[in-house]
Motif scaffolding. Structure first.
Motif, PDB file in Angstrom:
ATOM      1  N   THR A   1       1.191   6.703 -13.048  1.00 23.49           N
ATOM      2  CA  THR A   1       1.688   7.943 -13.118  1.00 23.49           C
ATOM      3  C   THR A   1       0.459   9.020 -12.992  1.00 23.49           C
ATOM      4  O   THR A   1       0.252   9.658 -12.073  1.00 23.49           O
ATOM      5  CB  THR A   1       2.520   8.572 -14.288  1.00 23.49           C
ATOM      6  OG1 THR A   1       3.737   7.659 -14.537  1.00 23.49           O
ATOM      7  CG2 THR A   1       2.892   9.957 -14.111  1.00 23.49           C
TER       8      THR A   1
ATOM      9  N   THR B   1      -1.315   8.547  -9.559  1.00 20.26           N
ATOM     10  CA  THR B   1      -0.597   8.873  -8.465  1.00 20.26           C
ATOM     11  C   THR B   1      -0.639  10.496  -8.417  1.00 20.26           C
ATOM     12  O   THR B   1      -1.108  11.127  -7.260  1.00 20.26           O
ATOM     13  CB  THR B   1       0.964   8.511  -8.724  1.00 20.26           C
ATOM     14  OG1 THR B   1       0.891   6.966  -8.478  1.00 20.26           O
ATOM     15  CG2 THR B   1       1.696   9.246  -7.420  1.00 20.26           C
TER      16      THR B   1
ATOM     17  N   ARG C   1      -2.702  13.345  -5.734  1.00 19.56           N
ATOM     18  CA  ARG C   1      -1.925  14.410  -5.146  1.00 19.56           C
ATOM     19  C   ARG C   1      -2.756  15.749  -5.476  1.00 19.56           C
ATOM     20  O   ARG C   1      -2.800  16.664  -4.540  1.00 19.56           O
ATOM     21  CB  ARG C   1      -0.425  14.710  -5.553  1.00 19.56           C
ATOM     22  CG  ARG C   1       0.383  13.549  -5.122  1.00 19.56           C
ATOM     23  CD  ARG C   1       1.718  13.498  -6.016  1.00 19.56           C
ATOM     24  NE  ARG C   1       2.694  12.480  -5.620  1.00 19.56           N
ATOM     25  CZ  ARG C   1       3.738  12.149  -6.086  1.00 19.56           C
ATOM     26  NH1 ARG C   1       4.419  12.855  -6.848  1.00 19.56           N
ATOM     27  NH2 ARG C   1       4.409  10.951  -5.495  1.00 19.56           N
TER      28      ARG C   1
ATOM     29  N   ARG D   1      -1.918  10.428   2.371  1.00 14.18           N
ATOM     30  CA  ARG D   1      -1.077   9.340   1.812  1.00 14.18           C
ATOM     31  C   ARG D   1      -1.722   8.058   1.724  1.00 14.18           C
ATOM     32  O   ARG D   1      -1.505   7.381   0.685  1.00 14.18           O
ATOM     33  CB  ARG D   1       0.240   9.506   2.282  1.00 14.18           C
ATOM     34  CG  ARG D   1       1.200   8.707   1.538  1.00 14.18           C
ATOM     35  CD  ARG D   1       2.572   8.913   1.975  1.00 14.18           C
ATOM     36  NE  ARG D   1       3.610   7.781   1.120  1.00 14.18           N
ATOM     37  CZ  ARG D   1       3.991   7.838  -0.201  1.00 14.18           C
ATOM     38  NH1 ARG D   1       3.422   8.811  -1.029  1.00 14.18           N
ATOM     39  NH2 ARG D   1       4.725   7.142  -0.408  1.00 14.18           N
TER      40      ARG D   1
ATOM     41  N   GLN E   1      -4.077   7.894  -1.094  1.00 12.11           N
ATOM     42  CA  GLN E   1      -3.557   8.105  -2.332  1.00 12.11           C
ATOM     43  C   GLN E   1      -2.740   6.675  -2.696  1.00 12.11           C
ATOM     44  O   GLN E   1      -2.770   6.211  -3.933  1.00 12.11           O
ATOM     45  CB  GLN E   1      -2.386   9.109  -2.219  1.00 12.11           C
ATOM     46  CG  GLN E   1      -2.591  10.329  -2.120  1.00 12.11           C
ATOM     47  CD  GLN E   1      -1.421  11.346  -2.095  1.00 12.11           C
ATOM     48  OE1 GLN E   1      -0.271  10.878  -2.737  1.00 12.11           O
ATOM     49  NE2 GLN E   1      -1.325  12.357  -1.553  1.00 12.11           N
ATOM     50  N   ILE E   2      -2.386   5.924  -1.872  1.00 15.14           N
ATOM     51  CA  ILE E   2      -2.001   4.314  -2.022  1.00 15.14           C
ATOM     52  C   ILE E   2      -3.107   3.698  -2.522  1.00 15.14           C
ATOM     53  O   ILE E   2      -2.937   2.910  -3.387  1.00 15.14           O
ATOM     54  CB  ILE E   2      -1.432   3.942  -0.838  1.00 15.14           C
ATOM     55  CG1 ILE E   2       0.174   4.909  -0.502  1.00 15.14           C
ATOM     56  CG2 ILE E   2      -0.983   2.272  -0.918  1.00 15.14           C
ATOM     57  CD1 ILE E   2       0.608   4.486   0.750  1.00 15.14           C
TER      58      ILE E   2
ATOM     59  N   MET F   1      -4.113   4.539  -6.078  1.00 12.37           N
ATOM     60  CA  MET F   1      -2.912   3.968  -7.169  1.00 12.37           C
ATOM     61  C   MET F   1      -3.117   2.510  -7.348  1.00 12.37           C
ATOM     62  O   MET F   1      -2.904   2.377  -8.543  1.00 12.37           O
ATOM     63  CB  MET F   1      -1.519   4.454  -6.576  1.00 12.37           C
ATOM     64  CG  MET F   1      -0.415   3.937  -7.459  1.00 12.37           C
ATOM     65  SD  MET F   1       1.127   4.322  -6.826  1.00 12.37           S
ATOM     66  CE  MET F   1       1.151   3.394  -5.289  1.00 12.37           C
TER      67      MET F   1
END
Length: 329
Positions: free
Chosen positions: A246, A249, A253, A259, A262-263, A266
């Protein structure tokens, strides 16, 4: 439903689940234990040699070019995670035993995984090239940072000696560097025969798991760790994984990353390497207690693989395929 379960619980995960049971019923003793120790060292050296040979020096250098992102991943791995580990250590001993708490703190100072981070990033349609460099840099620096953090945070629980440091350097760093030097000769062959690397990767983990649990069982591991404590370890692992997934992630953002990046943050930021962690544990912790100290790592590793496999597939369904986007008019 059955087919989905089979995709998540692949043979490697099933073997990981079964090995503690096998080690409990048939632990390696005497000459067999000595032979297993030597075989484990050979497997670990071969593993890091193959990872070094498979990753080209150009890819390693390219990873450093995005130094801001790499520092962010390293901060997640070696700063935020250890702080969470210190929070776990602060739990009352009536909830989590000091040995298990120390095991969690050791887990929190380990580097990120390589193979599974890259694999899940690819499944989720993230930035695979960035994942390769981030996970690799984390592991290379982790060979130095993890023992330093262990000496600073774990204190008397670990045996930081010249011999243990030389063991880490000799088993992890030297084979990796040798692989890098021989990349031009064997790197292309390895990329075309990824099964060989996978067999060594998974096989070395299975060997180390069996060896660690064999030592633990012969020293009375399951008498020291009752079922109630095992349940607490599972619950703490689930909570820890939920927090980091959480947190990282949301961090991606807030920083308004693309994106695909971001992956990467994470997966690379939230995962911990069993491949690096188990050999270090064997070299750092007393041999008669290593099974207890690596128990949180074993459980967390299984949970992170299961959860991240589901997350990766769901992320893929929400992320446009870059190749499809390039083909559209």
């Amino acid at each position: 439903m059955l087919s989905r379960l089979r995709r998540v619980l692949d043979p490697f995960l099933l073997l990981l689940l079964m090995l503690p049971v096998v080690a409990t019923l048939v632990p390696a003793r005497g000459v067999a234990a000595d032979a297993l120790d030597h075989l484990t060292v050979v497997a670990i050296c071969l593993l890091f040699f193959l990872h070094g040979a498979k990753l080209s020096p150009a890819e390693t250098r390219q990873g450093f070019s995005r130094w801001g992102f790499q520092l962010l991943v390293l901060g997640c791995t070696f700063l935020i995670f250890p702080l969470l580990g210190l929070g776990i250590v602060a739990l009352p001993s009536s909830v989590l035993s000091p040995v298990m708490a120390t095991g969690f703190l050791f887990l929190c100072i380990l580097p990120s995984t390589v193979q599974s981070s890259i694999a899940f990033t690819s499944i989720a349609r993230g930035n695979v090239a960035l994942a390769v460099s981030s996970a690799s840099i984390s592991n290379v620096l982790g060979v130095v940072l993890t023992p330093l953090l262990a000496a600073f945070l774990l204190g008397s629980a670990v045996e930081i000696t010249a011999e243990s440091l030389l063991g880490i350097f000799g088993q992890l760093v030297v084979p990796f560097v040798a692989g890098q030097l021989l990349h031009r000769r064997i790197g292309p062959w390895l990329k075309g025969h990824s099964l060989a690397v996978s067999v060594v990767d998974q096989g070395s983990v299975l060997l180390v798991v069996y060896a660690a649990f064999s030592v633990g069982v012969t020293q009375g591991l399951w008498q020291v760790v009752p079922p109630s404590q095992l349940l607490v370890v599972v619950l703490v692992s689930c909570v820890l994984l939920a927090i980091v997934l959480t947190l990282f992630t949301c961090l991606g953002r807030v920083l308004r990353m693309d994106r695909p990046d971001q992956i990467v943050l994470m997966f690379c930021g939230s995962k911990k390497s069993q491949v690096s962690g188990l050999p270090m544990a064997i070299l750092l912790f007393p041999s008669e207690q290593v099974g207890m100290y690596v128990l949180p790592l074993m459980i967390f590793h299984l949970i992170q693989l299961l959860v991240c496999a589901v997350i990766a597939r769901r992320a893929a369904s929400r992320t446009p395929d870059p190749q499809s986007a390039n083909r559209s008019p």
